[in-house]
Design an enzyme around this catalytic site. Structure first.
Site, mmCIF file in Angstrom:
data_model
loop_
_atom_site.group_PDB
_atom_site.id
_atom_site.type_symbol
_atom_site.label_atom_id
_atom_site.label_comp_id
_atom_site.label_asym_id
_atom_site.label_seq_id
_atom_site.Cartn_x
_atom_site.Cartn_y
_atom_site.Cartn_z
ATOM 1 N N CYS A 117 2.635 -5.182 -3.043
ATOM 2 C CA CYS A 117 1.395 -4.711 -2.288
ATOM 3 C C CYS A 117 1.275 -3.669 -3.649
ATOM 4 C CB CYS A 117 1.955 -3.284 -1.829
ATOM 5 S SG CYS A 117 1.656 -4.410 0.011
ATOM 6 N N HIS A 260 -2.517 2.077 -2.072
ATOM 7 C CA HIS A 260 -2.642 1.053 -1.095
ATOM 8 C C HIS A 260 -2.936 1.501 0.290
ATOM 9 C CE1 HIS A 260 -0.946 -2.335 0.283
ATOM 10 N NE2 HIS A 260 0.657 -1.488 1.062
ATOM 11 N N ASN A 290 -2.910 -3.491 6.625
ATOM 12 C CA ASN A 290 -2.073 -3.662 5.324
ATOM 13 C C ASN A 290 -2.602 -5.025 4.496
ATOM 14 O OD1 ASN A 290 -1.044 -4.196 2.592
ATOM 15 N ND2 ASN A 290 1.028 -2.741 3.725
#
Ligand code: COA
Length: 335
Positions: A117, A260, A290
């Site tokens: 990420c 993020h 996500n």
């Protein structure tokens, strides 16, 4: 970390792509013991996009790239470098070369960056180095991931979180006085690699030629949710503050906090520790969950298309996740 800057870097344009298939929290509640209320309250996620095609990583990355390129005067043959941030390649040797072929950027060198990420931030920093030292002029940076292919759909602690997507950014060299990428701060803590990972397991096999042999097989996502949460809300504000300090900027000067997109509670906690008001936090994870390396460019592209971000705005971009890795990049947007 300081480097000698021979060229400035301008962020020219962005693009994004997601799969059509939308999976709501209610649908996930049919698969595991959870509910829309639990997922939304703990994460802010309502739905996510899931890809079903084996070529989806490259298809999405190419779509996002072409969308970004179409907003510029650059064509694919002008690209010098392509960096694909992904932790879900469709080839362990790397997938960036397939993206290069798919968009016909035959003059560009292309390689992958694997940093989960944080991948997009690290890829942007890497691209910036190549431009600032004068090596390359036109660079495509893509964050793309298909974590759904590595999700354990019977584990309610993780399967509620992730989705698939891709986002792209075009960077170009410019004079140093017009440099838009102001600074960065990157970190890794490999001691905690097992807090969030997709490990490779090896099993014995015998073969006429090679004995004894080991064959690798990747497992699915495993995560210590609480530990990852604590890591994010403590380390990310520190990284952002260090980066701001190194540029003599205050948190009041930040126009947009682009983190993020892991969890709304993380986004809010980081903003509050930096005393950045919630209105300055970019969040679209209710729609996508996500999406790992894709999440920052996906949210950035959406904010630019919605005209939220204005000329001259100061944007703090920060990624964090498996590795453990985390990092911040600070830039000004001039469209
Ligand atoms: N639905 C319903 N209940 C669930 C559930 C789900 N999807 N997942 C876990 N639970 C249950 C647990 O079994 C536990 O029950 P128990 O108290 O009876 O044992 C309870 O909910 C609390 O679980 P816990 O793991 O402590 O929840 P949490 O408050 O830490 O929230 C996360 C879980 C994953 C949402 C949270 O830890 C988090 O966001 N962590 C960061 C994850 C992340 O962002 N990772 C990616 C970083 S790049």
């Amino acid at each position: 970390m300081k480097s000698s800057i021979r060229q400035g870097v301008k962020l020219l344009a962005t693009g994004s792509a997601v799969p059509d298939l939308c999976i709501s929290n209610d649908l996930i509640s049919d698969i595991v013991d959870t509910s829309d209320e639990w997922i939304f309250n703990r994460t802010g996620i309502k739905e996510r996009r899931i890809s079903s095609s084996p070529t989806s990583l490259i298809d999405m990355a190419a779509k996002a790239s072409m969308q970004a390129l179409d907003k510029t005067q650059i064509n694919t043959l002008d690209l010098d470098l392509i960096i694909l941030a992904t932790s879900t390649p469709n080839d362990l040797f790397g997938s960036a070369s397939q993206l290069q072929a798919k968009i016909g950027a035959s003059k560009a060198i292309a390689f992958d960056i694997t940093a989960a990420c944080s991948g997009f931030v690290i890829a942007m920093v890497t691209a910036t180095q190549f431009i600032q030292n004068g090596s390359y002029a036109n660079v495509l940076v893509v964050g793309a991931d298909v974590l759904s292919k590595w999700t354990n759909w019977s584990d309610r602690r993780t399967c509620i979180l992730f989705g698939d997507g891709a986002g792209a950014a075009i960077l170009q060299s410019c004079s140093t006085v017009k440099n838009n990428i102001l600074g960065f701060h990157l970190n890794t803590d490999g001691q905690k690699f097992d807090q969030l990972n997709i490990s490779c397991e090896y099993s014995n096999f015998s073969d006429k030629c090679i004995y004894p042999g080991l064959r690798g097989n990747f497992k699915h996502i495993t995560m210590h949710g609480k530990e990852v949460y604590k890591f994010a809300v403590s380390k990310v504000p520190q990284s952002i503050q260090s980066c701001l300090n190194s540029l003599n900027l205050s948190s009041e000067s930040v126009d947009w906090l682009l983190l993020h997109q892991a969890n709304n509670r993380i986004l809010n906690a980081v903003a509050s520790r930096l005393m950045i008001p919630a209105e300055k936090v970019i969040s679209n994870l209710s729609k996508y969950g996500n999406t790992s390396a894709a999440s920052i460019p996906l949210a950035l592209n959406e904010a630019l298309e919605d005209k939220k971000i204005k000329n001259g705005d100061l944007i703090v971009m920060s990624g964090f996740g498996a590795g453990l890795t985390w990092g911040t990049l600070i830039f000004r947007w001039y469209g």
